[in-house]
Design an enzyme around this catalytic site. Structure first.
Site, mmCIF file in Angstrom:
data_model
loop_
_atom_site.group_PDB
_atom_site.id
_atom_site.type_symbol
_atom_site.label_atom_id
_atom_site.label_comp_id
_atom_site.label_asym_id
_atom_site.label_seq_id
_atom_site.Cartn_x
_atom_site.Cartn_y
_atom_site.Cartn_z
ATOM 1 N N LYS A 178 11.796 9.817 -14.647
ATOM 2 C CA LYS A 178 13.017 9.207 -14.096
ATOM 3 C C LYS A 178 12.603 7.832 -13.603
ATOM 4 C CE LYS A 178 15.494 8.328 -10.991
ATOM 5 N NZ LYS A 178 15.872 6.924 -10.725
ATOM 6 N N GLU A 254 2.758 8.691 -3.571
ATOM 7 C CA GLU A 254 2.228 7.374 -3.178
ATOM 8 C C GLU A 254 3.390 6.632 -2.542
ATOM 9 O OE1 GLU A 254 0.378 5.623 -6.647
ATOM 10 O OE2 GLU A 254 -1.161 7.162 -6.689
ATOM 11 N N CYS A 288 3.045 -2.159 -2.897
ATOM 12 C CA CYS A 288 2.842 -1.299 -1.723
ATOM 13 C C CYS A 288 1.573 -1.673 -0.977
ATOM 14 C CB CYS A 288 2.768 0.155 -2.160
ATOM 15 S SG CYS A 288 1.446 0.427 -3.348
ATOM 16 N N GLU A 390 8.003 -1.525 7.149
ATOM 17 C CA GLU A 390 7.697 -2.107 5.844
ATOM 18 C C GLU A 390 8.872 -2.987 5.404
ATOM 19 O OE1 GLU A 390 8.001 0.320 2.232
ATOM 20 O OE2 GLU A 390 6.041 -0.442 1.630
HETATM 21 P P1 NAD Z 1 12.612 4.406 -3.673
HETATM 22 O O1 NAD Z 1 11.982 5.480 -2.882
HETATM 23 O O2 NAD Z 1 13.917 3.862 -3.226
HETATM 24 O O3 NAD Z 1 12.876 4.887 -5.162
HETATM 25 C C1 NAD Z 1 11.823 5.350 -5.994
HETATM 26 C C2 NAD Z 1 12.377 6.305 -7.025
HETATM 27 O O4 NAD Z 1 12.861 7.472 -6.372
HETATM 28 C C3 NAD Z 1 13.545 5.749 -7.832
HETATM 29 O O5 NAD Z 1 13.405 6.160 -9.168
HETATM 30 C C4 NAD Z 1 14.754 6.426 -7.187
HETATM 31 O O6 NAD Z 1 15.850 6.579 -8.049
HETATM 32 C C5 NAD Z 1 14.162 7.774 -6.834
HETATM 33 N N1 NAD Z 1 14.840 8.485 -5.747
HETATM 34 C C6 NAD Z 1 15.443 7.958 -4.657
HETATM 35 N N2 NAD Z 1 15.926 8.952 -3.867
HETATM 36 C C7 NAD Z 1 15.619 10.119 -4.472
HETATM 37 C C8 NAD Z 1 15.852 11.489 -4.146
HETATM 38 N N3 NAD Z 1 16.485 11.846 -3.042
HETATM 39 N N4 NAD Z 1 15.392 12.434 -4.997
HETATM 40 C C9 NAD Z 1 14.729 12.089 -6.124
HETATM 41 N N5 NAD Z 1 14.495 10.807 -6.485
HETATM 42 C C10 NAD Z 1 14.919 9.831 -5.662
HETATM 43 O O7 NAD Z 1 11.504 3.268 -3.794
HETATM 44 P P2 NAD Z 1 11.652 1.833 -4.467
HETATM 45 O O8 NAD Z 1 12.570 1.029 -3.602
HETATM 46 O O9 NAD Z 1 11.955 2.001 -5.909
HETATM 47 O O10 NAD Z 1 10.166 1.240 -4.357
HETATM 48 C C11 NAD Z 1 9.694 0.553 -3.243
HETATM 49 C C12 NAD Z 1 8.924 1.474 -2.327
HETATM 50 O O11 NAD Z 1 7.883 2.116 -3.061
HETATM 51 C C13 NAD Z 1 8.217 0.783 -1.187
HETATM 52 O O12 NAD Z 1 8.351 1.572 -0.025
HETATM 53 C C14 NAD Z 1 6.758 0.758 -1.624
HETATM 54 O O13 NAD Z 1 5.827 0.667 -0.585
HETATM 55 C C15 NAD Z 1 6.657 2.043 -2.349
HETATM 56 N N6 NAD Z 1 5.536 2.029 -3.297
HETATM 57 C C16 NAD Z 1 4.397 2.714 -2.981
HETATM 58 C C17 NAD Z 1 3.309 2.695 -3.860
HETATM 59 C C18 NAD Z 1 2.013 3.419 -3.557
HETATM 60 O O14 NAD Z 1 1.171 3.491 -4.450
HETATM 61 N N7 NAD Z 1 1.806 3.913 -2.359
HETATM 62 C C19 NAD Z 1 3.409 1.986 -5.049
HETATM 63 C C20 NAD Z 1 4.591 1.304 -5.332
HETATM 64 C C21 NAD Z 1 5.660 1.330 -4.445
HETATM 65 O O1 6OD Z 2 -3.123 0.083 -9.415
HETATM 66 C C1 6OD Z 2 -2.703 1.232 -9.303
HETATM 67 O O2 6OD Z 2 -3.185 2.175 -9.950
HETATM 68 C C2 6OD Z 2 -1.605 1.525 -8.378
HETATM 69 N N1 6OD Z 2 -1.261 2.830 -8.243
HETATM 70 C C3 6OD Z 2 -0.975 0.520 -7.737
HETATM 71 C C4 6OD Z 2 0.091 0.685 -6.834
HETATM 72 C C5 6OD Z 2 0.739 -0.394 -6.381
HETATM 73 C C6 6OD Z 2 1.839 -0.309 -5.504
HETATM 74 O O3 6OD Z 2 2.785 -1.043 -5.505
#
Ligand code: NAD
Ligand code: 6OD
Length: 486
Positions: A178, A254, A288, A390
């Site tokens: 998804k 993550e 992130c 954040e």
């Molecule tokens: P988000 O949580 O809004 O959405 C991520 C995904 O989850 C989307 O596909 C969304 O449709 C889906 N989703 C949302 N609510 C859901 C639910 N209730 N059930 C199932 N699926 C659901 O995140 P975003 O805005 O797309 O991305 C930004 C966030 O992601 C930031 O907080 C960032 O720090 C985090 N992030 C973390 C990492 C990591 O490796 N730790 C990497 C990239 C992004």
């Molecule tokens: O480099 C990667 O493997 C990884 N998981 C990066 C995540 C980035 C977050 O935005």
């Protein structure tokens, strides 16, 4: 206008409801594609196809052949590099130079590394004493989990999706992906590549749509899904954890971050400035791992803040294919409103705005894009919302510190614990501080330097579990012990 359809059981399909939603390019705010609006019915079709493929062609294929096919996927991503580049830029608006260096090569590398790693995974074997003296042999076999639901964010769409899909498939699972509703393009393109590389129908499925009450939630609740791997916001992780409880799914999360960077006054100044510019402004701060809290030892503070501000002010915006462009727009109008609300909050909370703090003045068509200025604040209390929450934009707060202990305490004073960066020439201090940071990833004199064999993940609200290398292979499989009485 283009259409991004679901990919289920080896075929592109419209949504069961017949509905679509627009995919908007953040460079100019214009819709450029229609996307199938998935729901529970589409997810159910995809999960059934994935289960059939798991029991059938993919599950019965020998590991060597399976992994060879994943290498063909890597080759095909490489061959269609420019198509992936264009798709990623249309969805995210990120500078081509950045996507060429990081996102697209990683889309291929993820398949190669996990194809290699899966081949080398061994398991335990024990000789067990029995009363009759004949003994028993215990050995473990590693088996796939079944169907893995892959829920992705929008910030590094191809990189993060393939980071999950590649090890899941290498371990013998099938997947239902998804993608983020903001970035459906590369997951759809990967479906074409999967077919070209001879991946059987049903192994890789894509259902587009939204999260809550949409395709995302349906995937989490589906009893035919054995595991969910999710990257996104911490709050979404909490919702997914709760919704997956009734079907007791394996979970890997993550999540968000509010990452610290600590710059000691013995650091290589230029390297620390360059590294911090990257760690704050890469992907317009939408990684992130980006540093949003920068702690600088007092002796270096003024010089460091000026250098950072000068570099931030010189980041060019505009045509993403122009190599001089260093920063792109935010992903959406909604996300820009959120980031701008923090710009306003910082002023109310008493920040000194060293640079930025608003919307840039750009020529058409970028004047309609979702840009904000690279922004640096000083002078906030550690209790300020802008220092604790954040933001996920091109912005950081810089604060001076005096002693090492103080820097560690400031860095650790957060609900999040994803990553941290330490800049110093003192080797002992580097190790000492890295060891004390309450994070999953501590970088010393670098930032986002990746070796895909290493454990990746967060502590506290930043995640559950580790992916990367053998840690991914462990998550995407389980052990079955066989005890043979001799
Ligand atoms: P988000 O949580 O809004 O959405 C991520 C995904 O989850 C989307 O596909 C969304 O449709 C889906 N989703 C949302 N609510 C859901 C639910 N209730 N059930 C199932 N699926 C659901 O995140 P975003 O805005 O797309 O991305 C930004 C966030 O992601 C930031 O907080 C960032 O720090 C985090 N992030 C973390 C990492 C990591 O490796 N730790 C990497 C990239 C992004
Ligand atoms: O480099 C990667 O493997 C990884 N998981 C990066 C995540 C980035 C977050 O935005």
């Amino acid at each position: 206008m283009r259409t991004f359809r679901h990919f289920i059981d080896g075929a592109f399909r419209d949504a069961a409801s017949g509905q679509t939603f627009p995919d908007v390019c953040p460079l100019d705010g214009k819709p450029f594609a229609e996307v199938a609006l998935g729901g529970a019915q589409d997810v159910d079709l995809a999960v059934r196809a994935a289960r059939r493929a798991h029991r059938g062609p993919w599950g019965s294929m020998g590991a060597a052949e399976r992994l060879d096919r994943l290498r063909l996927v890597a080759d095909a991503v490489q061959r269609r590099f420019d198509d992936f580049l264009d798709a990623e830029i249309a969805d995210t608006g990120k500078p081509a130079a950045e996507a060429r260096r990081i996102d697209i090569p990683r889309g291929a590398a993820n398949f190669r590394i996990f194809a290699d790693l899966a081949r080398g995974m061994g398991t335990d074997c024990f000789e067990t004493h029995t009363e009759d003296g004949a003994g028993a042999l215990n050995y473990a076999v590693r088996v796939p989990l079944g169907v893995v639901g892959v829920i992705c964010p929008w910030n590094l769409p191809l990189l993060l999706m393939t980071w999950k899909v590649a090890p899941a498939l290498a371990a013998g699972n099938t997947v239902v992906v998804k993608p983020s509703e903001e970035t459906p393009a590369t997951a759809t393109l990967l479906a074409e590549v999967m077919a070209e590389a001879g991946i059987p129908p049903g192994v890789y499925n894509v259902v587009h749509g939204f999260g809550p009450e949409g395709a995302g939630e349906a995937l989490v609740r589906h009893p035919g899904v054995n595991a969910i791997t999710f990257t996104g916001e911490s709050r979404t992780g909490q919702a997914i954890m709760a919704a997956s409880a009734p079907t007791v799914k394996h979970l890997s999360f993550e999540l968000g971050g509010k990452n610290p960077a600590i710059i000691f006054d013995d650091a290589d100044f230029d390297a620390a400035v360059n590294g911090t510019v990257r760690s704050v402004f890469s992907n317009a701060g939408q990684v992130c791992l980006c540093s949003e809290r920068v702690y600088v030892q007092r002796g270096l503070f003024d010089r460091f803040v000026s250098a950072l501000a000068e570099r931030a002010g010189s980041l060019r915006m505009g045509d993403p294919y122009d190599n001089a462009v260093g920063i792109g727009p935010l992903i959406s109008r909604t996300h820009r409103e959120k980031v701008l609300s923090y710009f306003a909050a910082a002023r109310q909370e008493g920040a000194t705005v060293v640079t930025g703090g608003g919307v840039p003045d750009l020529p058409a068509p970028y004047d309609a894009g979702y840009y904000v200025q690279p922004t640096i604040w000083t002078g906030l209390e550690e209790s300020a919302r802008c220092v604790r929450e954040e933001i996920f934009g091109p912005v950081c707060h810089v604060r001076p510190f005096d002693e090492e202990e103080e820097a560690v305490a400031l860095a650790n004073d957060s609900e999040y614990g994803l990553a941290g960066a330490v800049w110093t020439r003192d080797l002992s201090r580097a190790h000492r501080v890295a060891r004390q940071l309450e994070v999953g990833l501590a970088w010393v004199n670098c930032w986002y330097l990746r070796d895909l064999r290493t454990p990746f993940g967060g502590t506290k609200l930043s995640g559950v579990g580790r992916e990367g290398g053998q840690y991914s292979m462990q998550f995407y499989s389980e052990l079955r012990n066989v005890c043979v009485k001799l």
